[in-house]
Design an enzyme around this catalytic site. Structure first.
Site, PDB file in Angstrom:
ATOM      1  N   ASN A   1      93.389  10.703  55.624  1.00  0.00           N
ATOM      2  CA  ASN A   1      93.986  11.723  56.491  1.00  0.00           C
ATOM      3  C   ASN A   1      94.039  13.084  55.796  1.00  0.00           C
ATOM      4  O   ASN A   1      94.380  13.182  54.634  1.00  0.00           O
ATOM      5  CB  ASN A   1      95.424  11.322  56.849  1.00  0.00           C
ATOM      6  CG  ASN A   1      95.543   9.867  57.180  1.00  0.00           C
ATOM      7  OD1 ASN A   1      94.932   9.396  58.124  1.00  0.00           O
ATOM      8  ND2 ASN A   1      96.296   9.128  56.381  1.00  0.00           N
TER       9      ASN A   1
ATOM     10  N   GLU B   1      88.668   8.566  48.673  1.00  0.00           N
ATOM     11  CA  GLU B   1      89.452   9.258  49.714  1.00  0.00           C
ATOM     12  C   GLU B   1      89.395  10.771  49.489  1.00  0.00           C
ATOM     13  O   GLU B   1      89.298  11.544  50.432  1.00  0.00           O
ATOM     14  CB  GLU B   1      90.904   8.774  49.747  1.00  0.00           C
ATOM     15  CG  GLU B   1      91.094   7.265  49.908  1.00  0.00           C
ATOM     16  CD  GLU B   1      90.270   6.621  51.009  1.00  0.00           C
ATOM     17  OE1 GLU B   1      89.971   7.282  52.019  1.00  0.00           O
ATOM     18  OE2 GLU B   1      89.893   5.438  50.853  1.00  0.00           O
TER      19      GLU B   1
HETATM   20  N1  B3K Z   1      88.254   5.510  56.460  1.00  0.00           N
HETATM   21  C1  B3K Z   1      89.171   4.480  56.046  1.00  0.00           C
HETATM   22  C2  B3K Z   1      88.937   3.167  56.688  1.00  0.00           C
HETATM   23  C3  B3K Z   1      89.538   3.028  58.032  1.00  0.00           C
HETATM   24  C4  B3K Z   1      89.392   1.610  58.514  1.00  0.00           C
HETATM   25  C5  B3K Z   1      89.840   1.441  59.913  1.00  0.00           C
HETATM   26  N2  B3K Z   1      89.862   0.069  60.302  1.00  0.00           N
HETATM   27  C6  B3K Z   1      89.169   4.314  54.572  1.00  0.00           C
HETATM   28  C7  B3K Z   1      87.949   4.722  53.877  1.00  0.00           C
HETATM   29  O1  B3K Z   1      86.856   4.221  54.086  1.00  0.00           O
HETATM   30  O2  B3K Z   1      88.049   5.618  53.108  1.00  0.00           O
HETATM   31 ZN    ZN Z   2      85.746   5.827  53.346  1.00  0.00          ZN
END
Ligand code: B3K
Ligand code: ZN
Length: 871
Positions: free
Chosen positions: A269, A302
């Site tokens: 996020n 992230e």
């Molecule tokens: N983008 C999120 C993963 C979300 C999974 C939803 N079921 C974490 C990542 O890949 O960084």
């Molecule tokens: Zn990811």
């Protein structure tokens, strides 16, 4: 049974309405949360006209109040379906206010707004925002968000959302409020809110342009002393992305919150990452070296999403690999640059071979860019992530590091602030490099793992070596006819002294047709080729290398990955011979070249200890099983065990020397050398454990009690659990006494018991399900016990009477009512039922049918099970 409808890539249309801004207010109470959303909506005239209705996604939200423009709408004036909210006629531009009620304390799916250990938190990706409020919950609708949160100040002193804190103050009744504003437009899946009683660990990072960024990590008070490594990793990530990709952080604040109950690793996020506490908290006493590495990798991953995913986002969910494959590639490079590149590559490839290859050969096989899905959460797969990263790595290999970087710069320049596709990415790479990647694109649209066959001929007279390379990809439900892919093969040629004599123009062979021959002139006899160096393409390779040549490569290849891989191939061949022997009741023996090659590796004074550890470690049972059409779990277990014991007997002295040398390593030292040394000691211990003598048990128990470090402690406990020994019970009790207040360490205590292959394991697992520390509400705990059993303990899971299957299916059925996302992951252990003997196949299929017939089965589990059954 209700049919769940798939969505198709071919049906993608841009949105009919844009939502330019959304101002949210969350009033948090113990029994309910009131959400008010105020949106500015604008028709997309390229797609819609005045008769086009406005349809918003909306699930579980109890709508209290709707105002369109300045008109209060009565329930009959809008349409409310099970998963949508609709206004039939709307003006070209208008404001819409919706107030709704939520009960996050009852939300066990851990998607949308929920509570974890008393903290409110959100998980919106992929389609969780619609569980919070009505919205156009799709990644190509990007909006400017603001968020006001009000809550009781004593219970929830910390109130967080994306972007910058712009206001805060006190309210009546001991309540307080904050207002957050995110200056960057974003899709709803990147929205986040956290409210709780958490402590904040603070640091700063100065960017390349001299801006000072505040870094905040929020955890529960008792974990305050476990955040140092996560913070250091964050700063390393920020510096690395500047240096390697020229990417600077864009907000003034970067926040990370660790929560206990989380469906996956972490979530990117904007400006407010929410993490599974497993990927934040660590001290050498409580976390293994592998945990430390994982934390660095996930923190990096992230963080890197801020550019690959957030600034440049996805047009639709079929493009998921655009951000995930690319970001996994970036985090793999980060880890490789900061640690040992070869060790990192070996573990990534092992992971790919053990998990992605089987996925790509089973009912869930899909292209890196899938064409359809029923539940998007089921497509956060090894294929999208790991094969997706391999696809990026191949582009990197073909273009070279500098041109690849040029392509990335162009990609950010072209698409910053936009929602794009994998095609946009490839096109940009082509433009930057001036190359044609048209055949390469098939990696995105064609599923399955290619098999590449390499055959040599040598003409003594002409001193000419010919290498013929051919590819085929087996047909599957996605495509009956597979086309030839563009496969980069990193290549080397060694002379008989181990000298690299590769002709300079042949370091990279590019196969673009079904087969091709390369002819090398003026080559001495007895050369050995080294192919797919660094695992330059995600394929299954079949060569004509002899065992002698593999031993030679193991000792001499100047590509570290291929040295390791040569050892693996030797083990596979040996285990294969042992399995055939076992099946025909012959007396097993282990051939001397394996022992000799291992001895040579163990005595190599130049070999890095971490690589040595990887080299002497045998492939695990799942990996071995992958080599066979029909997997004989019992024979695999016995053959591997026999090989392990034979090696242990032959080389016991060397292993003991390694173990003794381990006492010199400071248990708190986290340097590469210390970690490498510990990994080698553990690999040696595992052989000594295989001796099963009272003496060896004593050695392992001593190791356990004198550890002072979780890497040593948990590994010796794992070995003790996997043997019948008087030390096992006491060791488990001591560990429990010492650690029962630390949930992440307790996960390990459950795992080691779930992974044991000794008699009685299944009963033990059943009783652990009733243990007071076990809970069906915490994904980490479920994965530690049920997940480890189903996914990594094939010998017990596949026991011949089907009791493992029965137990597992019972749990799947119960868990689906609590957390469908986790359950769908679990149930996929049955996907490969056709790969076992007739009896097991039937037993597994019966369980699949039983699950399939459950009333009210979630969409998540339905999709996996119906695919497995071949519907
Ligand atoms: N983008 C999120 C993963 C979300 C999974 C939803 N079921 C974490 C990542 O890949 O960084
Ligand atoms: Zn990811």
């Amino acid at each position: 049974m209700k049919k769940h409808e798939p969505k198709y890539l071919k049906d993608y249309r841009p949105p009919a309405y844009w939502i330019d801004t959304i101002d949210l207010q969350f009033d948090l109470y113990e029994k309910e949360v009131i959400v008010t959303s105020f949106m500015k909506i604008q028709r997309n005239n390229e797609q819609a006209g005045e008769h086009t209705p406005l349809v918003l996604n909306c699930q579980d939200a109890d709508i209290l109040h709707v105002v369109a423009g300045d008109m209060v709408l009565l329930p009959g004036e809008y349409e409310r379906g099970e998963d949508y909210f609709k206004l039939n006629r709307v003006p070209e531009q208008f404001t819409l206010e919706i107030k709704n009620r939520l009960t996050p304390q009852n939300n066990t799916s851990l998607e949308g707004l929920y509570k974890s250990s008393g903290t409110f938190c959100t998980q919106c990706e992929a389609e969780g925002f619609r569980k919070i409020t009505c919205f156009s919950d799709r990644p190509d609708v990007m909006s400017r968000f603001s968020c006001i949160i009000t809550a009781d100040e004593n219970k929830y002193p910390v109130l967080l959302s994306n972007g910058n804190l712009v206001k805060k103050g006190k309210l009546e009744n001991n309540r307080h409020y904050v207002k957050w504003e995110d200056p960057f437009k974003k899709p709803s899946y990147l929205f986040a809110l956290v409210a709780g009683d958490l402590v904040c660990i603070k640091d700063t990072f100065t960017t390349c342009s001299g801006r000072e960024i505040d870094l905040h990590i929020y955890v529960e008070a008792e974990n305050k002393d476990k955040c140092g490594h996560a913070m250091a990793s964050l700063k390393q990530s920020m510096a690395w992305d500047e240096q390697r990709f020229g990417r600077e952080y864009d907000l003034d604040l970067y926040q990370i919150v660790a929560v206990n109950d989380f469906n996956m690793g972490a979530m990117e996020n904007k400006g407010l990452n929410v993490f599974n506490s497993k990927y934040v908290l660590a001290r050498p006493e409580t976390a293994t070296d592998q945990d430390f590495m994982n934390i660095q990798g996930v923190i990096g991953h992230e963080y890197f999403h801020n550019w690959t995913g957030n600034r440049v986002t996805l047009q639709n969910w079929f493009q998921l690999s655009l951000k995930e494959g690319l970001t996994v590639f970036r985090d793999q490079e980060f880890t490789a640059d900061l640690n040992s590149r070869a060790v990192k590559r070996i573990s990534d490839v092992k992971n790919l071979r053990t998990l992605q290859f089987p996925e790509d050969a089973g009912p869930m096989s899909h292209p890196v860019r899938p064409e359809s899905y029923i539940e998007m959460n089921n497509f956060y797969t090894m294929t999208v992530y790991e094969k997706g990263a391999e696809v990026i790595r191949m582009i990197h290999e073909i273009l070279g590091r500098e041109i690849f970087r040029k392509g990335m710069d162009l990609y950010f320049h072209r698409f910053d602030g936009r929602a794009v596709t994998t095609e946009d990415f490839i096109q940009t790479m082509e433009d930057a490099a001036g190359v044609d990647l048209s055949r390469f694109r098939l990696w995105y649209s064609q599923s399955g793992t290619p098999r590449v066959t390499v055959r040599r001929t040598y003409n003594e007279k002409r001193r000419q070596l010919t290498i013929k390379i051919a590819q085929t990809t087996p047909p599957d439900h996605n495509q009956q006819q597979k086309k030839a892919l563009h496969i980069p093969i990193k290549f080397g040629l060694l002379d008989k002294n181990g000298k690299d004599i590769t002709p300079p123009e042949h370091h990279l062979l590019e196969l673009k047709s079904l087969e091709k021959e390369w002819v090398f002139d003026d080559i001495p006899s007895e050369t050995v080729p080294s192919l797919f160096r660094g695992f330059s393409a995600p394929v299954i390779m079949d060569t004509d290398l002899t065992c002698e040549e593999l031993s030679f490569l193991m000792a001499h290849d100047n590509d570290a990955f291929n040295r390791w891989d040569a050892a693996q191939q030797l083990y596979f061949r040996e285990i294969d011979t042992l399995i055939s022997g076992l099946q025909s009741h012959a007396t097993p023996t282990v051939s001397s070249h394996v022992i000799n090659a291992l001895e040579k590796a163990l005595k190599d004074p130049h070999m890095d200890r971490a690589l040595m550890a990887k080299t002497i470690t045998l492939p695990d049972e799942n990996e071995i099983g992958e080599k066979y059409e029909i997997i004989d779990v019992d024979a695999i277990h016995s053959a591997r065990q026999f090989l392990r014991q034979s090696i242990a007997k032959e080389l016991e002295g060397l292993f003991m020397e390694i173990i003794d040398s381990g006492s010199a390593v400071d248990p708190k030292d986290l340097s590469h050398n210390a970690m490498a040394h510990r990994s080698l000691v553990n690999a040696a211990l595992s052989y000594v454990a295989a001796l099963e003598s009272p003496q060896s048990q004593e050695i392992i128990y001593q190791h356990f009690i004198s550890s002072g470090n979780m890497t040593r402690e948990i590994f010796s406990l794992t070995l003790l659990c996997d043997m019948t020994s008087p030390f096992t019970g006491p060791a488990l009790e001591q560990f429990y006494e010492k650690w029962h207040t630390d949930p992440l360490v307790m996960d390990k205590w459950f795992s080691v018991q779930a992974g044991a292959t000794v008699p009685g394991t299944l009963d033990k697992i059943k009783s652990l399900c009733r243990h007071p520390d076990f809970t069906w509400k915490n994904p980490n705990r479920i994965r530690s016990l049920i997940g480890v059993f189903g996914m990594t303990n094939p010998f017990v899971f596949h026991q011949a009477d089907g009791a493992g299957y029965q137990f597992f299916a019972d749990k799947v059925i119960d868990l689906d009512k609590i957390n469908p996302q986790i359950t769908a992951r679990m149930v996929s252990v049955f996907n490969r039922y056709k790969r076992y003997d007739a009896r097991r196949r039937e037993l597994m299929k019966n369980q699949l049918k039983r699950i399939h017939d459950v009333r009210g089965l979630s969409r998540d589990v339905y999709e996996i099970v119906s695919r497995a059954l071949g519907e």
